[in-house]
Design an enzyme around this catalytic site. Structure first.
Site, PDB file in Angstrom:
ATOM      1  N   ASP A  93      -9.484  -3.739 -12.306  1.00 11.56           N
ATOM      2  CA  ASP A  93      -8.749  -2.998 -11.425  1.00 11.56           C
ATOM      3  C   ASP A  93      -8.788  -1.723 -12.351  1.00 11.56           C
ATOM      4  OD1 ASP A  93      -6.980  -1.292  -9.956  1.00 11.56           O
ATOM      5  OD2 ASP A  93      -5.277  -2.458 -10.704  1.00 11.56           O
ATOM      6  N   ASN A 103      -7.517   1.567 -11.061  1.00  8.80           N
ATOM      7  CA  ASN A 103      -6.557   2.637 -10.940  1.00  8.80           C
ATOM      8  C   ASN A 103      -4.971   2.078 -10.588  1.00  8.80           C
ATOM      9  OD1 ASN A 103      -7.316   1.325  -8.633  1.00  8.80           O
ATOM     10  ND2 ASN A 103      -7.312   3.078  -7.152  1.00  8.80           N
ATOM     11  N   ASP A 155      -3.936  -0.567  -8.700  1.00 12.20           N
ATOM     12  CA  ASP A 155      -3.273  -0.969  -7.500  1.00 12.20           C
ATOM     13  C   ASP A 155      -3.407  -2.499  -7.235  1.00 12.20           C
ATOM     14  OD1 ASP A 155      -6.034  -1.093  -7.119  1.00 12.20           O
ATOM     15  OD2 ASP A 155      -6.002  -0.126  -5.321  1.00 12.20           O
ATOM     16  N   ASP A 182     -12.007  -2.769  -8.513  1.00 13.78           N
ATOM     17  CA  ASP A 182     -12.928  -1.673  -7.811  1.00 13.78           C
ATOM     18  C   ASP A 182     -14.179  -1.497  -8.580  1.00 13.78           C
ATOM     19  OD1 ASP A 182     -12.008  -0.425  -9.957  1.00 13.78           O
ATOM     20  OD2 ASP A 182     -10.067   0.006  -9.065  1.00 13.78           O
ATOM     21  N   ASP A 218     -24.456  -7.885  -0.743  1.00 15.92           N
ATOM     22  CA  ASP A 218     -24.201  -9.041   0.291  1.00 15.92           C
ATOM     23  C   ASP A 218     -24.458  -8.293   1.581  1.00 15.92           C
ATOM     24  OD1 ASP A 218     -22.877 -11.585   1.141  1.00 15.92           O
ATOM     25  OD2 ASP A 218     -21.715 -11.580  -0.478  1.00 15.92           O
ATOM     26  N   ASP A 260     -25.455 -13.603   4.069  1.00 17.96           N
ATOM     27  CA  ASP A 260     -24.261 -14.483   4.291  1.00 17.96           C
ATOM     28  C   ASP A 260     -24.661 -15.127   5.661  1.00 17.96           C
ATOM     29  OD1 ASP A 260     -21.420 -14.787   4.038  1.00 17.96           O
ATOM     30  OD2 ASP A 260     -21.301 -14.409   6.024  1.00 17.96           O
ATOM     31  N   GLU A 270     -27.716 -17.463   2.384  1.00 20.78           N
ATOM     32  CA  GLU A 270     -26.780 -18.638   2.118  1.00 20.78           C
ATOM     33  C   GLU A 270     -26.971 -19.694   2.942  1.00 20.78           C
ATOM     34  OE1 GLU A 270     -21.949 -19.416   2.198  1.00 20.78           O
ATOM     35  OE2 GLU A 270     -22.899 -18.182   3.706  1.00 20.78           O
ATOM     36  N   HIS A 293     -17.738 -17.714  -4.762  1.00 19.52           N
ATOM     37  CA  HIS A 293     -16.482 -17.298  -4.471  1.00 19.52           C
ATOM     38  C   HIS A 293     -15.888 -18.151  -3.299  1.00 19.52           C
ATOM     39  CE1 HIS A 293     -19.436 -15.744  -1.540  1.00 19.52           C
ATOM     40  NE2 HIS A 293     -18.848 -15.693  -0.730  1.00 19.52           N
ATOM     41  N   ASP A 294     -16.881 -19.005  -2.820  1.00 19.51           N
ATOM     42  CA  ASP A 294     -16.264 -20.183  -1.881  1.00 19.51           C
ATOM     43  C   ASP A 294     -16.049 -21.473  -2.373  1.00 19.51           C
ATOM     44  OD1 ASP A 294     -16.744 -18.228   0.155  1.00 19.51           O
ATOM     45  OD2 ASP A 294     -18.707 -18.883   0.505  1.00 19.51           O
TER      46      ASP A 294
HETATM   47  C1  GLC Z   1     -19.849 -17.127   3.931  1.00 15.42           C
HETATM   48  C2  GLC Z   1     -19.271 -16.383   2.736  1.00 15.42           C
HETATM   49  C3  GLC Z   1     -17.836 -16.687   2.806  1.00 15.42           C
HETATM   50  C4  GLC Z   1     -17.465 -15.950   4.178  1.00 15.42           C
HETATM   51  C5  GLC Z   1     -18.130 -16.646   5.253  1.00 15.42           C
HETATM   52  C6  GLC Z   1     -17.894 -15.833   6.526  1.00 15.42           C
HETATM   53  O1  GLC Z   1     -19.725 -18.562   3.661  1.00 15.42           O
HETATM   54  O2  GLC Z   1     -19.555 -16.889   1.603  1.00 15.42           O
HETATM   55  O3  GLC Z   1     -17.136 -16.254   1.951  1.00 15.42           O
HETATM   56  O4  GLC Z   1     -15.878 -16.389   4.425  1.00 15.42           O
HETATM   57  O5  GLC Z   1     -19.482 -16.608   5.058  1.00 15.42           O
HETATM   58  O6  GLC Z   1     -18.565 -14.488   6.380  1.00 15.42           O
HETATM   59 CA    CA Z   2      -8.019  -0.942  -7.668  1.00 10.67          CA
END
Ligand code: GLC
Ligand code: CA
Length: 576
Positions: free
Chosen positions: A38, A40, A42, A46, A115, A217, A271, A346-347
């Site tokens: 971060d 700034n 908040d 970013d 992405d 995605d 993906e 991230h999943d």
């Molecule tokens: C993919 C992404 C996931 C998202 C989903 C819907 O699985 O990796 O994070 O929630 O698609 O876009």
């Molecule tokens: Ca920020």
């Protein structure tokens, strides 16, 4: 044969070597922008924050950064619900910040992969606002609508819906719209050529800015049978596989390649949710002109319940099964296509907590062992931010700490239905996506140096022991090992392109394999056990130099390799 678009050699002027490509040799670092830095105050990471950390990213030795979505979004699903594909979400910064970030990366020789989320957009996107306003609106066919006078639509499952229902009734036009994900993520209708043209145009917008590729995605879901027949019985219990088999999917991917991708020197990774190994080459066989690579999901299914991926399964954690997954996915791309390898994103929950062992005596050793695995497969490796430190699952126990709609919506549904909340919460502590979304741990100070205020999601309290500042100072840290491992991969083409052969398939404690190219052979031996384990040097070879070792002690004992708990080595082999 190699298509021109795929002959992406790093040095301009030199003729491309068949089978070789910059994106096969690249090491990719994935950044979840909300959680990286971060700038700034908040509490949300970013673009300026990433810009400030570019020298750190460069120091890792990675070649490519993949950024999770930073486009305009109401953030129902943290940017995976896009309301304007050509704008930056204000929390992330401005288009000027983006341009500066891209330039800063390119100056340092780092490529940027964005992405691309085009199975669905946000219900706040102008297209959907128009579409839902009347049945004869020009944007009506941008989405999938089922008129209520036809009765209830055939069952489609949703991943995030509070009732698991992928059809949502909209009273304005007395019709249901399709949303495989949340109610705020309506699926785009790819059958409409105008939608496809919009997607190709927005891809060109970013490619013309100079971005170096796309992570796509849930791309296997874009094509639907718009008659919406009842879900075929063979897909009951596995609707994901059905979603990945739309009738016109490969036609669309070929069109996208022809219209857009083939005109740029870029990398693509889909993906591959729901993609079976039998279908793998349909996506990535060079002669078909679709994608270069995709992420397989078998590896993410290991350790989870087959009937419910939101619950961990301690009985589904056999090492021979994990080895078999890597091995069969290596085999499918032996002569065509190319693979990817990842252990976190991230999943998913954190790599070391999931495939290694995050208990204090083993955490560092097992994180290094997993990096040895990631960086010695015949596939493009993806490393998730924080894994270079061995960051661990946070294991929330209070639902109020969770931020992910998947956890929250499922919790609410179970609560309503009187389901087993305790089992769910215990499971989420291991597998919730929020485990992988806690802020990057930069130092031992307040909020790990991520932000000066309360962060959008809690920082892992182990920031005092796991952070970059401490690891920079310690030559034995996971961070330094990760850098050495990247250097080793880059020094030895055999570790990228060499033939992969599994040894000792049923060994329950050790994963070992050889990598061989042009007369050079390596043995990779990885202990996945608190007991260590032993394996053998394959017949016809003797031990040469140990090229990397995550512990001091040599495991070589004549023709045997005797490993300490979670020990990992890459050993050069000599012919006998
Ligand atoms: C993919 C992404 C996931 C998202 C989903 C819907 O699985 O990796 O994070 O929630 O698609 O876009
Ligand atoms: Ca920020």
């Amino acid at each position: 044969m190699f298509l021109a678009s795929n002959c992406n050699n790093p040095s301009p002027g030199s003729p491309p070597q068949p089978g070789k490509a910059w994106w096969k040799e690249a090491v990719v670092y994935q950044i979840y922008p909300r959680s990286f830095q971060d700038s700034n105050g908040d509490g949300v990471g970013d673009l300026q924050g990433i810009l400030q950390r570019l020298d750190y990213i460069k120091s890792l030795g990675v070649d490519v950064v993949w950024l999770n979505p930073i486009y305009q979004s109401p953030n129902d699903d943290n940017g995976y619900d896009i309301s304007d594909y050509r704008a930056i979400m204000p929390e992330m910064g401005t288009m000027e910040d983006f341009d500066a970030l891209l330039a800063g990366m390119h100056q340092r020789g780092i490529k940027l992969v964005m992405d691309l989320v085009v199975n669905h957009c946000s219900d706040e996107h102008e297209w959907f606002k128009q579409s839902r306003s009347s049945r004869d609106n020009p944007y009506r066919d941008y989405f999938h609508w089922w008129p209520a006078e036809k009765g209830a639509p055939p069952k489609r499952w949703s991943f995030f819906d509070e009732e698991e229902n992928a059809w949502r009734f909209d009273s304005t036009t007395n019709a249901y719209y399709l949303h495989y994900f949340s109610r705020k993520q309506p699926d785009l209708n790819w059958e409409n050529p105008k939608v496809r043209q919009e997607v190709y145009d927005l891809m060109k917008f970013w490619l013309d800015k100079g971005v170096d590729g796309f992570r796509m995605d849930v791309i296997p879901f874009i094509s639907k049978d718009t008659a919406f027949p009842p879900l075929p019985a063979e897909y009951n219990g596995n609707f994901v596989a059905y979603y990945a088999k739309g009738p016109r999917l490969h036609e669309y991917l070929q069109e996208m390649n022809r219209e857009v991708l083939s005109r740029y020197d870029v990398m693509t990774v889909g993906e591959g949710a729901g993609v079976s190994i039998e279908d793998a080459l349909l996506y990535v066989d060079e002669n078909r002109g679709e994608l270069q690579t995709f992420f397989q999901f078998d590896i993410a299914g290991w350790g989870r319940r087959a009937d419910n991926f939101l619950l961990p399964d301690p009985h589904n954690r056999r090492l021979p099964d994990l080895k078999a997954i890597f091995t069969k996915w290596d085999k499918v791309f032996e002569n065509k296509g190319w693979g990817t390898v990842y252990l976190g994103n991230h999943d998913q929950s954190r790599m070391v907590s999931r495939y290694g062992n995050d208990a204090p005596p083993y955490r560092e050793t097992s994180a290094k062992m997993l990096h040895t695995l990631l960086l010695t497969q015949r596939a493009t490796p993806y490393i998730y931010y924080g894994d270079e430190l061995g960051m661990t699952n946070i294991r929330f126990t209070d639902i109020a700490d969770y931020r992910d709609l998947q956890t929250i919506n499922t919790y609410n549904r179970l609560k309503q239905e009187g389901g087993n909340l305790q089992e769910f919460m215990e499971g989420q502590a291991e597998v919730s996506r929020d485990n992988g979304r806690t802020p990057m741990q930069w130092n031992a100070g307040t909020n790990a140096g991520f932000t000066s205020v309360t962060p959008w999601i809690k920082v892992n309290p182990n920031l005092t022991i796991i952070n970059t500042e401490a690891q920079e100072k310690d030559p034995n840290s996971v961070l330094h090992y990760f850098r050495r491992m990247i250097q080793l991969r880059k020094a030895e083409p055999a570790l990228v392109y060499g033939k992969y052969e599994l040894i000792d398939a049923e060994n329950p404690e050790v994963y070992s394999y050889t990598r061989s190219l042009d007369g050079k052979d390596f043995l990779v031996a990885l202990s996945f056990s608190t007991e260590g384990g032993r394996t053998i040097i394959p017949d016809g070879f003797k031990a040469g130099e140990i090229r990397i070792n995550n512990l001091e002690k040599s495991p070589v004992q004549g023709g045997a390799i005797v490993l300490e708990p979670y020990q990992a080595v890459v050993l050069e082999l000599h012919k006998q």
